[in-house]
Design a protein around this motif. Structure first.
Motif, PDB file in Angstrom:
ATOM      1  N   UNK A 142      -1.069   2.799   3.736  1.00 26.76           N
ATOM      2  CA  UNK A 142      -0.991   4.256   3.698  1.00 26.76           C
ATOM      3  C   UNK A 142       0.090   4.769   4.638  1.00 26.76           C
ATOM      4  N   UNK A 143       1.085   5.398   4.069  1.00 24.08           N
ATOM      5  CA  UNK A 143       2.098   6.057   4.880  1.00 24.08           C
ATOM      6  C   UNK A 143       1.630   7.454   5.213  1.00 24.08           C
ATOM      7  N   UNK A 144       1.649   7.793   6.504  1.00 28.93           N
ATOM      8  CA  UNK A 144       1.217   9.127   6.898  1.00 28.93           C
ATOM      9  C   UNK A 144       2.274   9.753   7.802  1.00 28.93           C
ATOM     10  N   UNK A 145       2.324  11.074   7.770  1.00 25.15           N
ATOM     11  CA  UNK A 145       3.274  11.793   8.604  1.00 25.15           C
ATOM     12  C   UNK A 145       3.853  12.981   7.875  1.00 25.15           C
ATOM     13  N   UNK A 146       4.546  13.804   8.629  1.00 25.21           N
ATOM     14  CA  UNK A 146       5.119  15.045   8.120  1.00 25.21           C
ATOM     15  C   UNK A 146       6.639  14.925   8.094  1.00 25.21           C
ATOM     16  N   UNK A 147       7.223  14.887   6.899  1.00 22.02           N
ATOM     17  CA  UNK A 147       8.672  14.712   6.757  1.00 22.02           C
ATOM     18  C   UNK A 147       9.458  15.920   7.271  1.00 22.02           C
ATOM     19  N   UNK A 148       8.768  17.026   7.532  1.00 25.56           N
ATOM     20  CA  UNK A 148       9.440  18.217   8.057  1.00 25.56           C
ATOM     21  C   UNK A 148       9.445  18.267   9.577  1.00 25.56           C
ATOM     22  N   UNK A 149       8.958  17.184  10.218  1.00 25.00           N
ATOM     23  CA  UNK A 149       8.932  17.108  11.680  1.00 25.00           C
ATOM     24  C   UNK A 149       9.678  15.873  12.176  1.00 25.00           C
ATOM     25  N   UNK A 150      10.883  15.686  11.710  1.00 22.31           N
ATOM     26  CA  UNK A 150      11.736  14.600  12.191  1.00 22.31           C
ATOM     27  C   UNK A 150      11.098  13.236  12.060  1.00 22.31           C
ATOM     28  N   UNK A 151      10.943  12.543  13.189  1.00 19.28           N
ATOM     29  CA  UNK A 151      10.449  11.163  13.190  1.00 19.28           C
ATOM     30  C   UNK A 151       8.997  11.027  12.762  1.00 19.28           C
ATOM     31  N   UNK A 152       8.275  12.142  12.670  1.00 19.13           N
ATOM     32  CA  UNK A 152       6.905  12.067  12.173  1.00 19.13           C
ATOM     33  C   UNK A 152       6.887  11.603  10.718  1.00 19.13           C
ATOM     34  N   UNK A 153       8.005  11.682  10.033  1.00 14.83           N
ATOM     35  CA  UNK A 153       8.112  11.210   8.657  1.00 14.83           C
ATOM     36  C   UNK A 153       8.314   9.712   8.527  1.00 14.83           C
ATOM     37  N   UNK A 154       8.248   8.975   9.632  1.00 13.93           N
ATOM     38  CA  UNK A 154       8.473   7.521   9.622  1.00 13.93           C
ATOM     39  C   UNK A 154       7.581   6.793   8.615  1.00 13.93           C
ATOM     40  N   UNK A 155       6.281   7.032   8.646  1.00  7.81           N
ATOM     41  CA  UNK A 155       5.357   6.319   7.765  1.00  7.81           C
ATOM     42  C   UNK A 155       5.640   6.568   6.304  1.00  7.81           C
ATOM     43  N   UNK A 156       5.988   7.799   5.976  1.00 10.74           N
ATOM     44  CA  UNK A 156       6.325   8.160   4.601  1.00 10.74           C
ATOM     45  C   UNK A 156       7.578   7.408   4.163  1.00 10.74           C
ATOM     46  N   UNK A 157       8.585   7.385   5.011  1.00 13.76           N
ATOM     47  CA  UNK A 157       9.839   6.686   4.687  1.00 13.76           C
ATOM     48  C   UNK A 157       9.601   5.196   4.458  1.00 13.76           C
ATOM     49  N   UNK A 158       8.792   4.586   5.300  1.00 16.62           N
ATOM     50  CA  UNK A 158       8.527   3.148   5.163  1.00 16.62           C
ATOM     51  C   UNK A 158       7.836   2.842   3.842  1.00 16.62           C
ATOM     52  N   UNK A 159       6.746   3.539   3.529  1.00 23.44           N
ATOM     53  CA  UNK A 159       6.026   3.210   2.290  1.00 23.44           C
ATOM     54  C   UNK A 159       6.855   3.537   1.056  1.00 23.44           C
ATOM     55  N   UNK A 160       7.725   4.529   1.140  1.00 23.37           N
ATOM     56  CA  UNK A 160       8.577   4.823  -0.013  1.00 23.37           C
ATOM     57  C   UNK A 160       9.647   3.763  -0.238  1.00 23.37           C
ATOM     58  N   UNK A 161       9.939   2.967   0.769  1.00 23.90           N
ATOM     59  CA  UNK A 161      10.924   1.885   0.620  1.00 23.90           C
ATOM     60  C   UNK A 161      10.290   0.540   0.277  1.00 23.90           C
ATOM     61  N   UNK A 162       8.978   0.437   0.350  1.00 28.38           N
ATOM     62  CA  UNK A 162       8.315  -0.826   0.027  1.00 28.38           C
ATOM     63  C   UNK A 162       8.351  -1.042  -1.481  1.00 28.38           C
ATOM     64  N   UNK A 163       8.715  -2.240  -1.891  1.00 27.99           N
ATOM     65  CA  UNK A 163       8.684  -2.616  -3.308  1.00 27.99           C
ATOM     66  C   UNK A 163       7.280  -3.110  -3.624  1.00 27.99           C
ATOM     67  N   UNK A 164       6.436  -2.197  -4.079  1.00 24.33           N
ATOM     68  CA  UNK A 164       5.027  -2.532  -4.342  1.00 24.33           C
ATOM     69  C   UNK A 164       4.894  -3.611  -5.412  1.00 24.33           C
ATOM     70  N   UNK A 165       5.864  -3.706  -6.315  1.00 24.10           N
ATOM     71  CA  UNK A 165       5.792  -4.731  -7.368  1.00 24.10           C
ATOM     72  C   UNK A 165       5.971  -6.141  -6.812  1.00 24.10           C
ATOM     73  N   UNK A 166       6.503  -6.251  -5.593  1.00 22.22           N
ATOM     74  CA  UNK A 166       6.680  -7.565  -4.963  1.00 22.22           C
ATOM     75  C   UNK A 166       5.466  -7.975  -4.134  1.00 22.22           C
ATOM     76  N   UNK A 167       4.447  -7.116  -4.102  1.00 24.23           N
ATOM     77  CA  UNK A 167       3.233  -7.412  -3.344  1.00 24.23           C
ATOM     78  C   UNK A 167       2.130  -7.881  -4.287  1.00 24.23           C
ATOM     79  N   UNK A 168       1.106  -8.544  -3.752  1.00 24.90           N
ATOM     80  CA  UNK A 168      -0.015  -8.965  -4.599  1.00 24.90           C
ATOM     81  C   UNK A 168      -0.651  -7.767  -5.313  1.00 24.90           C
ATOM     82  N   UNK A 169      -1.261  -8.032  -6.443  1.00 22.79           N
ATOM     83  CA  UNK A 169      -1.818  -6.955  -7.264  1.00 22.79           C
ATOM     84  C   UNK A 169      -2.978  -6.221  -6.600  1.00 22.79           C
ATOM     85  N   UNK A 170      -3.589  -6.821  -5.592  1.00 22.45           N
ATOM     86  CA  UNK A 170      -4.706  -6.159  -4.894  1.00 22.45           C
ATOM     87  C   UNK A 170      -4.243  -5.299  -3.726  1.00 22.45           C
ATOM     88  N   UNK A 171      -2.936  -5.101  -3.592  1.00 20.43           N
ATOM     89  CA  UNK A 171      -2.386  -4.251  -2.528  1.00 20.43           C
ATOM     90  C   UNK A 171      -1.925  -2.935  -3.139  1.00 20.43           C
TER      91      UNK A 171
END
Length: 163
Positions: free
Chosen positions: A8-37
């Motif tokens: 779970x990526x969490x954070x507020x993209x309108x508050x600078x670095x608080x958007x870190x978690x959102x940026x990370x999960x949006x860059x993860x290639x979920x198709x390269x992870x196991x199907x239970x993730x």
């Protein structure tokens, strides 16, 4: 429990670095992870995350967020939340537009839910002010965080399958 892992990526993209978690999960290639993730950008919807966890589908939660850890901005850390750390006495103030990891877990406990294992992949922020975009040191840590989170999710998936 079903042996699933929720990233779970969490954070507020309108508050600078608080958007870190959102940026990370949006860059993860979920198709390269196991199907239970499951990889989900919750942003400022911490209440939705708590309610998602109430369904009991996930054994492991990996939250990705900007957190006040030791070290210079951009420092990454993996924190394991002890179940006792997530217990709160009394009501939890609920903010529908943003909740830090501890508040999400406290709300979940107060609603009668729980997760077997909780990890927080945190990054030390440099700037938590109004404005979009990550600071240079936090932006430089995103690729390493993506690899770290993917590795943790794969490991958690194996552990859930073996349990």
């Amino acid at each position: 429990m079903s042996g699933r892992v929720l990233v779970a990526g969490i954070g507020n993209v309108f508050l600078g670095d608080d958007g870190f978690g959102v940026e990370v999960v949006n860059r993860i290639d979920a198709s390269a992870l196991p199907s239970r993730v499951d990889v989900v950008d919750y942003g400022i919807r911490g209440v939705h995350l708590a309610y998602e966890l109430l369904n009991g589908r996930h054994d492991t939660l990996i939250m990705v967020d900007a957190v006040p850890i030791e070290g210079p901005p951009g420092t990454l850390a993996v924190l394991e939340v002890d179940d006792a750390d997530a217990v709160v006495a009394g009501p939890v103030p609920v903010n529908g537009h943003g909740m830090h990891p501890q508040a999400v877990l406290e709300l979940l406990r107060n609603l009668g839910g729980g997760v077997r294992r909780v990890l927080i992949v945190g990054c030390r922020p440099a700037v938590i002010d109004e404005g979009m975009g990550l600071s240079a040191p936090v932006a430089a840590a995103v690729d390493d965080a993506v690899r770290l989170v993917a590795d943790l999710a794969r490991q958690a998936d194996v552990e859930c399958a073996d349990a």
